[in-house]
Scaffold this motif. Structure first.
Motif, PDB file in Angstrom:
ATOM      1  N   LEU A 226       0.846  -1.203   0.000  1.00 38.99           N
ATOM      2  CA  LEU A 226       0.000   0.000   0.000  1.00 38.99           C
ATOM      3  C   LEU A 226       0.881   1.253   0.000  1.00 38.99           C
ATOM      4  O   LEU A 226       0.617   2.208  -0.740  1.00 38.99           O
ATOM      5  N   ASP A 227       1.955   1.230   0.813  1.00 40.81           N
ATOM      6  CA  ASP A 227       2.893   2.372   0.823  1.00 40.81           C
ATOM      7  C   ASP A 227       3.451   2.614  -0.578  1.00 40.81           C
ATOM      8  O   ASP A 227       3.500   3.757  -1.040  1.00 40.81           O
ATOM      9  N   ASP A 228       3.869   1.536  -1.232  1.00 37.04           N
ATOM     10  CA  ASP A 228       4.431   1.670  -2.586  1.00 37.04           C
ATOM     11  C   ASP A 228       3.390   2.226  -3.559  1.00 37.04           C
ATOM     12  O   ASP A 228       3.692   3.094  -4.379  1.00 37.04           O
ATOM     13  N   LEU A 229       2.174   1.715  -3.459  1.00 35.05           N
ATOM     14  CA  LEU A 229       1.110   2.172  -4.367  1.00 35.05           C
ATOM     15  C   LEU A 229       0.827   3.656  -4.147  1.00 35.05           C
ATOM     16  O   LEU A 229       0.669   4.422  -5.100  1.00 35.05           O
ATOM     17  N   LEU A 230       0.791   4.056  -2.869  1.00 36.80           N
ATOM     18  CA  LEU A 230       0.511   5.468  -2.572  1.00 36.80           C
ATOM     19  C   LEU A 230       1.641   6.362  -3.073  1.00 36.80           C
ATOM     20  O   LEU A 230       1.414   7.484  -3.522  1.00 36.80           O
ATOM     21  N   ALA A 231       2.869   5.827  -3.031  1.00 37.75           N
ATOM     22  CA  ALA A 231       4.009   6.633  -3.482  1.00 37.75           C
ATOM     23  C   ALA A 231       4.119   6.667  -5.002  1.00 37.75           C
ATOM     24  O   ALA A 231       4.511   7.676  -5.583  1.00 37.75           O
ATOM     25  N   LEU A 232       3.778   5.563  -5.666  1.00 35.12           N
ATOM     26  CA  LEU A 232       4.095   5.433  -7.093  1.00 35.12           C
ATOM     27  C   LEU A 232       2.909   5.605  -8.041  1.00 35.12           C
ATOM     28  O   LEU A 232       3.097   5.970  -9.207  1.00 35.12           O
ATOM     29  N   SER A 233       1.701   5.306  -7.581  1.00 29.19           N
ATOM     30  CA  SER A 233       0.566   5.361  -8.503  1.00 29.19           C
ATOM     31  C   SER A 233       0.261   6.807  -8.890  1.00 29.19           C
ATOM     32  O   SER A 233       0.285   7.700  -8.043  1.00 29.19           O
ATOM     33  N   THR A 234      -0.047   7.006 -10.157  1.00 31.03           N
ATOM     34  CA  THR A 234      -0.414   8.351 -10.620  1.00 31.03           C
ATOM     35  C   THR A 234      -1.902   8.618 -10.376  1.00 31.03           C
ATOM     36  O   THR A 234      -2.385   9.703 -10.662  1.00 31.03           O
TER      37      THR A 234
END
Ligand SMILES: [Zn+2]
Length: 409
Positions: A226-234
């Motif tokens: 979830l952290d990665d998605l929040l950081a990387l998703s546009t």
């Protein structure tokens, strides 16, 4: 089945406790409001029922008879306009052979959903964009968006996601019960992370989702994913069926900091009704063992005969008789998660994804017939009709629209 007097003691013992009690009904006024709202559930595992021998979505079923929770008559009765019908694939070996089998299974499951729509265009309609839901529901039809639960069937070729997009998929998760090639699971049996979030391939998959306008779903994946998605998703993220760690500290739930971070990026948590994740229950090892053995048998028989299915259903009822589930979470436990999420992030970031036909359902809300109770509970908690409309579909559609708009960026 709710008239206790007419039932013999043996039959009473066969049924879960809730069937013996009079279910509280909502007032006519609340029921009419609920029916008027556009209601979507973001995680329906009902497509698994579509491939059961002799089972039809067009017919009404009894949850305590065949354990299914969604069909056309019950959707109408419970005022559920539709939702995201999941292509769920169990996690298998992360090998070329495993990927191939899973891919074929997932494509066929997607086609089963499309066939359900094609077979009854008077009652079902495929939805591909956020704006499609309201007119479909206004025409009295059920809204059918497609989603992927567990991206495992994509193998190591993220371009295969386009094929699923073409089948109609607009939301996709990454992992399920165990780590896979894309991401760490929140419940991997190893109990420890593998990638510490998304794998390099998982990051490629996220890019492909953003490119196509498919909503990334963080349910089942680890908090680091979830952290990665929040950081990387546009684009904003969805948790299609999750709960709150502050209410019950289970790895499938997220803490308040993650809830706030999700909301800050425009995302939404859709509340799960999966009992095991709602609160601790008294251990019932004999029941667990018996169910595990039964579900193992179900998995082995990909194509069940009607006779075999009847036999397995009888076994399931026998398990309920021998080892009754006396400490099942209730509707209030479900609402505790929802009201907590509402308190932390407000009515723009909470919705409903109860995991029907995938393990969801609690005492007092056994199938979709009971959904008006959610509307009643939200009204009682002081939420306005406008808030409740957002919770029932406005928020999930906003996230979908944002992903459409973010397409290719
Ligand atoms: Zn799930």
């Amino acid at each position: 089945m709710r008239t206790g007097l007419m039932m013999g003691a043996a039959l009473m013992a066969l049924l879960p406790l809730t069937a013996q009690a009079e279910a509280p009904v909502v007032t006519k006024q609340v029921y009419q409001l609920h029916q008027k709202l556009l209601t979507l559930d973001s995680h329906l595992d009902t497509p698994a029922s579509l491939d059961l021998p002799g089972w039809s979505i067009e017919e009404g079923h009894e949850v305590h008879g065949d354990y299914t929770q969604v069909d056309l008559p019950r959707m109408k009765k419970g005022g559920l306009d539709g939702g995201f019908w999941a292509i769920y694939t169990g996690q298998g070996p992360v090998t070329v052979e495993g990927f191939r089998k899973a891919r074929d299974f997932a494509i066929l499951r997607g086609l089963s959903i499309r066939n359900m729509v094609a077979a009854d265009p008077a009652n079902f309609a495929l939805a591909l964009e956020a704006k499609d839901a309201a007119p479909i529901a206004a025409a009295g039809k059920r809204v059918v968006y497609l989603s992927i639960e567990n991206a495992y069937p994509l193998g190591e070729d993220v371009t295969l996601l386009k094929t699923f997009y073409d089948i109609g998929v607009r939301v996709s998760g990454f992992a399920h019960f165990a780590h896979n090639q894309f991401a760490d699971s929140s419940t991997d049996p190893s109990g420890k992370p593998r990638f510490g979030g998304l794998s390099p391939l998982g990051k490629e998959l996220l890019k492909e989702m953003n490119r196509l306008g498919i909503v990334p779903d963080a349910s089942h994946s680890s908090d680091q994913v979830l952290d990665d998605l929040l950081a990387l998703s546009t684009t904003p993220i969805l948790l299609t069926h999750s709960g709150c760690k502050a209410v019950y500290g289970h790895p499938r739930n997220i803490d308040d900091d993650h809830l706030k971070a999700l909301a800050a990026k425009g995302g939404v948590i859709q509340m799960n009704a999966y009992g095991t994740y709602l609160r601790a229950s008294k251990p019932n090892p004999q029941r667990q063992e018996a169910l595990k053995a039964l579900f193992g048998q179900l998995r082995e028989d990909a194509k069940l005969s009607p006779e075999k299915r009847a036999e397995l259903l009888a076994k399931r009822q026998e398990i309920d008789r021998l080892y009754p589930d006396t400490d099942r979470p209730t509707f209030d436990d479900f609402m505790a998660h929802m009201l907590h999420a509402l308190k932390v992030v407000g009515p723009d970031h909470v919705g409903v994804g109860a995991d029907w036909d995938g393990g969801g359902g609690v005492v007092g809300m056994e199938d979709v017939v009971d959904l008006p109770k959610i509307t009643a509970a939200l009204l009682k908690a002081g939420y306005s009709e406008a808030d409740i409309q957002k919770i029932w579909s406005g928020n999930v559609l906003r996230v979908l629209a944002a992903n459409e708009a973010g397409k290719g960026k």
